[in-house]
Design an enzyme around this catalytic site. Structure first.
Site, PDB file in Angstrom:
ATOM      1  N   SER A  80       4.212  -9.497  30.880  1.00 39.60           N
ATOM      2  CA  SER A  80       4.655 -10.881  30.890  1.00 39.60           C
ATOM      3  C   SER A  80       6.021 -10.910  31.566  1.00 39.60           C
ATOM      4  O   SER A  80       6.875 -10.075  31.283  1.00 39.60           O
ATOM      5  CB  SER A  80       4.787 -11.430  29.476  1.00 39.60           C
ATOM      6  N   CYS A  81       6.201 -11.879  32.454  1.00 34.96           N
ATOM      7  CA  CYS A  81       7.500 -11.998  33.121  1.00 34.96           C
ATOM      8  C   CYS A  81       8.180 -13.306  32.705  1.00 34.96           C
ATOM      9  O   CYS A  81       8.855 -13.950  33.486  1.00 34.96           O
ATOM     10  CB  CYS A  81       7.367 -11.895  34.632  1.00 34.96           C
ATOM     11  N   SER A  82       8.002 -13.673  31.450  1.00 37.96           N
ATOM     12  CA  SER A  82       8.620 -14.887  30.917  1.00 37.96           C
ATOM     13  C   SER A  82       9.512 -14.531  29.738  1.00 37.96           C
ATOM     14  O   SER A  82       9.073 -13.853  28.809  1.00 37.96           O
ATOM     15  CB  SER A  82       7.542 -15.867  30.460  1.00 37.96           C
TER      16      SER A  82
END
Length: 72
Positions: A14-16
């Site tokens: 996840s890049c959040s």
């Protein structure tokens, strides 16, 4: 997850910054239960050193990943 053979490896990222480590693991656990699989975290991955995490700025801790072993 259902397509993996028992003992297969699932890479999940996840890049959040909105998803905490804890929340991601909860989502993975729920998906595993739905697929009637169990998971084992083999390794935990993070963003590279040239993207430092600043404790006072939550948004800088954005990339989280897991290598997971999936079994029946």
């Amino acid at each position: 997850m259902r397509l993996l053979r028992s003992g297969g490896t699932l890479l999940f990222f996840s890049c959040s910054h909105a998803f905490s480590r804890h929340l991601l693991l909860e989502v993975l656990d729920e998906a595993a239960r739905d697929a009637k699989r169990s998971l084992r975290v083999v390794t935990e991955l993070h963003q590279p050193p040239d993207h430092p995490v600043l404790p006072q700025v939550a948004e800088t801790d954005y990339l989280k990943g897991f290598a997971l072993e999936v079994s029946m």
